[in-house]
Design a protein around this motif. Structure first.
Motif, PDB file in Angstrom:
ATOM      1  N   ALA A  10       0.833  -1.210   0.000  1.00  0.00           N
ATOM      2  CA  ALA A  10       0.000   0.000   0.000  1.00  0.00           C
ATOM      3  C   ALA A  10       0.867   1.260   0.000  1.00  0.00           C
ATOM      4  N   ALA A  11       1.961   1.217   0.769  1.00  0.00           N
ATOM      5  CA  ALA A  11       2.850   2.377   0.815  1.00  0.00           C
ATOM      6  C   ALA A  11       3.538   2.583  -0.527  1.00  0.00           C
ATOM      7  N   LEU A  12       3.949   1.481  -1.161  1.00  0.00           N
ATOM      8  CA  LEU A  12       4.587   1.594  -2.474  1.00  0.00           C
ATOM      9  C   LEU A  12       3.609   2.141  -3.509  1.00  0.00           C
ATOM     10  N   LEU A  13       2.334   1.720  -3.428  1.00  0.00           N
ATOM     11  CA  LEU A  13       1.326   2.227  -4.357  1.00  0.00           C
ATOM     12  C   LEU A  13       1.132   3.725  -4.162  1.00  0.00           C
ATOM     13  N   ARG A  14       1.128   4.183  -2.907  1.00  0.00           N
ATOM     14  CA  ARG A  14       0.942   5.614  -2.652  1.00  0.00           C
ATOM     15  C   ARG A  14       2.119   6.419  -3.212  1.00  0.00           C
ATOM     16  N   MET A  15       3.346   5.914  -3.018  1.00  0.00           N
ATOM     17  CA  MET A  15       4.503   6.607  -3.579  1.00  0.00           C
ATOM     18  C   MET A  15       4.400   6.655  -5.096  1.00  0.00           C
ATOM     19  N   ALA A  16       4.015   5.532  -5.694  1.00  0.00           N
ATOM     20  CA  ALA A  16       3.907   5.476  -7.149  1.00  0.00           C
ATOM     21  C   ALA A  16       2.831   6.434  -7.653  1.00  0.00           C
ATOM     22  N   MET A  17       1.697   6.500  -6.937  1.00  0.00           N
ATOM     23  CA  MET A  17       0.621   7.396  -7.355  1.00  0.00           C
ATOM     24  C   MET A  17       1.063   8.852  -7.258  1.00  0.00           C
ATOM     25  N   HIS A  18       1.786   9.179  -6.214  1.00  0.00           N
ATOM     26  CA  HIS A  18       2.288  10.552  -6.032  1.00  0.00           C
ATOM     27  C   HIS A  18       3.206  10.938  -7.201  1.00  0.00           C
ATOM     28  N   GLU A  19       4.148  10.049  -7.509  1.00  0.00           N
ATOM     29  CA  GLU A  19       5.083  10.353  -8.600  1.00  0.00           C
ATOM     30  C   GLU A  19       4.374  10.352  -9.960  1.00  0.00           C
ATOM     31  N   ALA A  20       3.349   9.525 -10.106  1.00  0.00           N
ATOM     32  CA  ALA A  20       2.588   9.502 -11.360  1.00  0.00           C
ATOM     33  C   ALA A  20       1.881  10.830 -11.582  1.00  0.00           C
ATOM     34  N   GLY A  21       1.366  11.437 -10.488  1.00  0.00           N
ATOM     35  CA  GLY A  21       0.733  12.748 -10.608  1.00  0.00           C
ATOM     36  C   GLY A  21       1.718  13.798 -11.102  1.00  0.00           C
ATOM     37  N   HIS A  22       2.922  13.803 -10.531  1.00  0.00           N
ATOM     38  CA  HIS A  22       3.957  14.728 -11.011  1.00  0.00           C
ATOM     39  C   HIS A  22       4.261  14.477 -12.490  1.00  0.00           C
ATOM     40  N   ALA A  23       4.449  13.203 -12.837  1.00  0.00           N
ATOM     41  CA  ALA A  23       4.844  12.858 -14.201  1.00  0.00           C
ATOM     42  C   ALA A  23       3.821  13.366 -15.213  1.00  0.00           C
ATOM     43  N   LEU A  24       2.534  13.147 -14.922  1.00  0.00           N
ATOM     44  CA  LEU A  24       1.495  13.604 -15.836  1.00  0.00           C
ATOM     45  C   LEU A  24       1.545  15.124 -15.993  1.00  0.00           C
ATOM     46  N   GLU A  78      -7.372  10.385   0.036  1.00  0.00           N
ATOM     47  CA  GLU A  78      -6.839  11.436   0.893  1.00  0.00           C
ATOM     48  C   GLU A  78      -5.330  11.532   0.687  1.00  0.00           C
ATOM     49  N   PRO A  79      -4.756  12.726   0.893  1.00  0.00           N
ATOM     50  CA  PRO A  79      -3.306  12.865   0.722  1.00  0.00           C
ATOM     51  C   PRO A  79      -2.561  12.427   1.981  1.00  0.00           C
ATOM     52  N   SER A  80      -1.261  12.187   1.816  1.00  0.00           N
ATOM     53  CA  SER A  80      -0.387  11.879   2.955  1.00  0.00           C
ATOM     54  C   SER A  80       0.543  13.069   3.201  1.00  0.00           C
ATOM     55  N   TYR A 127      -3.662  24.441  -6.606  1.00  0.00           N
ATOM     56  CA  TYR A 127      -4.027  23.089  -6.178  1.00  0.00           C
ATOM     57  C   TYR A 127      -5.369  22.673  -6.771  1.00  0.00           C
ATOM     58  N   ASP A 128      -6.321  23.602  -6.871  1.00  0.00           N
ATOM     59  CA  ASP A 128      -7.600  23.279  -7.521  1.00  0.00           C
ATOM     60  C   ASP A 128      -7.364  22.868  -8.975  1.00  0.00           C
ATOM     61  N   GLU A 129      -6.448  23.569  -9.655  1.00  0.00           N
ATOM     62  CA  GLU A 129      -6.133  23.208 -11.039  1.00  0.00           C
ATOM     63  C   GLU A 129      -5.476  21.829 -11.097  1.00  0.00           C
ATOM     64  N   ALA A 130      -4.616  21.522 -10.104  1.00  0.00           N
ATOM     65  CA  ALA A 130      -3.969  20.206 -10.077  1.00  0.00           C
ATOM     66  C   ALA A 130      -4.998  19.099  -9.876  1.00  0.00           C
ATOM     67  N   LEU A 131      -5.963  19.326  -8.977  1.00  0.00           N
ATOM     68  CA  LEU A 131      -7.015  18.327  -8.755  1.00  0.00           C
ATOM     69  C   LEU A 131      -7.807  18.092 -10.034  1.00  0.00           C
ATOM     70  N   GLU A 132      -8.136  19.173 -10.740  1.00  0.00           N
ATOM     71  CA  GLU A 132      -8.911  19.038 -11.967  1.00  0.00           C
ATOM     72  C   GLU A 132      -8.106  18.305 -13.046  1.00  0.00           C
ATOM     73  N   LEU A 133      -6.777  18.586 -13.118  1.00  0.00           N
ATOM     74  CA  LEU A 133      -5.936  17.907 -14.099  1.00  0.00           C
ATOM     75  C   LEU A 133      -5.901  16.401 -13.841  1.00  0.00           C
ATOM     76  N   ARG A 187       0.512  15.451  -4.663  1.00  0.00           N
ATOM     77  CA  ARG A 187      -0.469  15.428  -3.570  1.00  0.00           C
ATOM     78  C   ARG A 187      -1.890  15.304  -4.125  1.00  0.00           C
ATOM     79  N   ALA A 188      -2.170  16.009  -5.242  1.00  0.00           N
ATOM     80  CA  ALA A 188      -3.509  15.950  -5.827  1.00  0.00           C
ATOM     81  C   ALA A 188      -3.854  14.531  -6.274  1.00  0.00           C
TER      82      ALA A 188
END
Length: 650
Positions: free
Chosen positions: A453-467, A531-533, A600-606, A522-523
């Motif tokens: 679960a922790a690895l998935l959260r890290m991956a999701m965080h970095e995936a958001g940046h990458a996109l 929820e964010p960490s 941050y609102d724009e990041a959530l929408e993206l 974070r988004a």
């Protein structure tokens, strides 16, 4: 000379001590008593050599006990020798003359009865002129003081030995010829020393894990060699670079390796060294700086290292009462890097832990031009560094697990070298060859592995940046890594530094795009995982800290936040301390917070618009541990991933 007097002649160094002793013997004609270490240039060590009475000085003739004792000590003498000298000589009423370059090595018995000390200073330009005066043959010649001493010779004077002075002498030459030959000898010695220094340097080929710095260095070596052969003009070469990174990542070693690979001499210095010159006054500091650069220009082509270059802060941030002093020092450095002083053939490497506080003029084209970050090595880099420091030891062992552990511990090259040294020490202590357990003991146990679960959260965080980076600036994303082997570390290998440095010159829309990309990690956690960490904050280098600094710059420096008071300049974008201060003001904090909320609102929408792609990137990161920027952009554009096109399942 007075009977019964104990005199110490303090020579500049060992070689001068020996020569002064020999000269004293030939001029004064005293008894040569002993030398320690026992290498007697006159006769057998410890023997007494009495000169004929006709050659004795007038004070010794008729003296019942003859001439004085004369001793040369360049290592601590046996106590028995000291006692014998003091007792016999003083009992006989004879003077004692001791030559040494380090009086502290003398026995307390000699220092106790010392009555006078003659300190022989190091050579300087005036002494060289006096040497020329002494060998000048009869006939008209320029009087002392009108003989020009070349600056290079005057600068090297403290390092000259009697051998050099003698080697430059030729029969029937005049003073000017002697000075010229001595200057030629000094130049030749400098060249030979530089060549010997190059032979002992590491090379870029022996330094793995350098990343972008290694690529730049290898290109620079090719260009430098072409320049040295006369095939490439200086105008085509990079003039320098600033290397930033954590301590121990090999920034100074890189400069030495660059010189080693290019076969060029290295000149190294720092503000601390220049400030420590003589009394450290401003004139002394600037003189030392100018001398170092002048020396580098004489050795050109060469590499020059300015260590801890962040000691030269940005001039706009200096507000204390010593501002004039600091500004003059920075201006002097800028002049040496470019300006009125040409440094053709001198490539300057500056090193520091953080380049954000550097004066922008240092990075101007024609000076140091760019900043390259040396990060901690990845697992493959650590393994390569281990192999270099281990040599033939453990060559059949699999070091990948240990390298992975080292990465989790955020090891740098210096740590790896220390571990290998410690492992060899363990093996020596037990009288056996090194084994893998020795190295394991030095590195220590691996930290706990993160849960799926922790690895998935890290991956999701970095995936958001990458996109977000792929959307904002196609081509800037290089690679995204989540270390699934041992966990505990994730990073986005994106060259964001140049984007953030352009913040003062960005439009409002460009600034908001940058903030959106920083906050998209974070988004992604909030939109997809519910929820964010705290992973977006926690340190001055975190996403939230970087976003806050950028929002402060947009509001306080650029006047781009839309507020009615936006045209009031509140602080420089490159002055983080000032930005931190103004954020303590409630109205300013509210303005910065409004900018961050909008971004941050724009990041959530993206993330909501591209949620499927973000989830796919995260899935691949969990499965493979990494994904390239090219693959991310292919997913965003609906094209097949590059590896899939090559026949690899995606």
């Amino acid at each position: 000379m007075v009977p019964g007097v104990v005199s110490i002649i303090h020579a500049p160094d060992k070689e001068w001590g020996m020569s002064i002793g020999r000269a004293w013997l030939s001029v004064v004609g005293v008894i040569y008593d002993r030398m320690y270490p026992p290498t007697d240039p006159i006769g057998t060590a410890g023997s007494s050599v009495r000169t004929p009475a006709a050659k004795m000085p007038s004070w010794a003739r008729g003296h019942p006990n003859g001439p004085s004792h004369f001793s040369i000590f360049e290592r601590p003498p046996p106590r028995s020798a000291s006692i014998e000298i003091v007792r016999e000589s003083l009992d006989d009423g004879r003077p004692i003359h001791v030559v040494t370059h380090h009086p502290a090595i003398l026995d307390p018995d000699i220092l106790l009865v010392e009555e006078q000390r003659l300190v022989i200073p190091p050579m300087d330009g005036q002494h060289i002129a006096q040497c020329a005066d002494a060998i000048q043959p009869s006939g008209p010649w320029p009087p002392l003081g009108r003989i020009g001493i070349p600056p290079l010779l005057a600068e090297a004077a403290p390092e000259l030995l009697p051998f050099h002075l003698n080697a430059a002498w030729r029969a029937d030459q005049d003073a000017a010829a002697y000075i010229g030959r001595l200057a030629e000898l000094v130049t030749r010695r400098t060249t030979l020393a530089a060549a010997d220094n190059v032979r002992s340097m590491p090379t870029l080929e022996n330094l793995p894990g350098l990343g972008e710095a290694g690529e730049w260095g290898r290109r620079a070596v090719v260009d430098l060699k072409a320049y040295a052969r006369g095939e490439l003009p200086w105008s085509e070469l990079d003039r320098g670079v600033v290397l930033e990174g954590p301590p121990g990542t090999g920034k100074s070693t890189f400069a030495r390796a660059l010189a080693g690979s290019a076969g060029l001499p290295l000149v190294a210095s720092s503000l601390a060294q220049w400030q420590g010159h003589k009394e450290g006054h401003l004139g002394n500091l600037l003189s030392a700086m100018q001398a170092t650069f002048a020396h580098a220009r004489k050795l050109a082509p060469c590499i020059m290292l300015v260590d801890e270059i962040d000691s030269f802060p940005t001039r706009s941030a200096i507000t204390h009462r010593h501002r004039d002093y600091v500004v003059e020092v920075i201006n002097a450095l800028l002049e040496q890097l470019d300006g009125a002083v040409d440094r053709q053939g001198v490539v300057v490497i500056g090193t520091c832990n953080d380049a954000t506080g550097l004066d922008p003029a240092i990075l101007r084209p024609g000076r140091l031009e760019r900043v390259i970050r040396l990060s901690r090595p990845d697992a493959s880099g650590v393994e390569a560094i281990l192999r270099i420091h281990l040599g033939d030891a453990l060559k059949d062992e699999d070091l990948k697990p240990l390298a992975a552990t080292a990465v989790v511990r955020q090891a740098v090259g210096a740590d790896v070298e220390a571990w290998c040294r410690g492992a060899r020490r363990r093996a020596r202590a037990q009288g056996r060859p090194m084994i893998l357990a020795d190295l394991e003991a030095e590195i220590g146990p691996a930290p706990p592995v993160h849960s799926p679960a922790a690895l998935l959260r890290m991956a999701m965080h970095e995936a958001g940046h990458a996109l977000a980076f792929a959307v904002m600036a196609p081509g800037v994303l290089k690679e995204v890594v989540v270390d699934t082997a041992v966990g505990g570390r994730s990073m986005t290998a994106v060259d964001t530094s140049e984007i953030l440095r352009e913040a003062p010159h960005a439009t409002h829309r460009q600034s908001m795009d940058q903030l959106r990309a920083i906050l998209s990690g974070r988004a992604a956690e909030e939109v997809i995982l519910g929820e964010p960490s705290g992973g977006a904050g926690g340190s001055r280098g975190s996403d939230l800290a970087r976003a806050t600094r950028l929002a402060s710059a947009v509001m306080a420096s650029s006047g781009l936040d839309g507020h009615s008071d936006r045209l009031v300049f509140l602080g420089a974008a490159d002055d983080p301390e000032r930005l931190d201060q103004i954020l303590l003001m409630p109205d300013i904090r509210c303005r910065a917070s409004a900018i961050l909320r909008q971004a941050y609102d724009e990041a959530l929408e993206l993330i909501r618009q591209h949620q499927g792609i973000v989830e796919r990137i995260a899935e691949l990161l969990v499965r493979d541990g990494r994904i390239s920027g090219e693959e991310v952009e292919a997913l965003l554009q609906g094209r097949p991933r590059p590896d899939a096109a090559a026949g690899t399942p995606s």
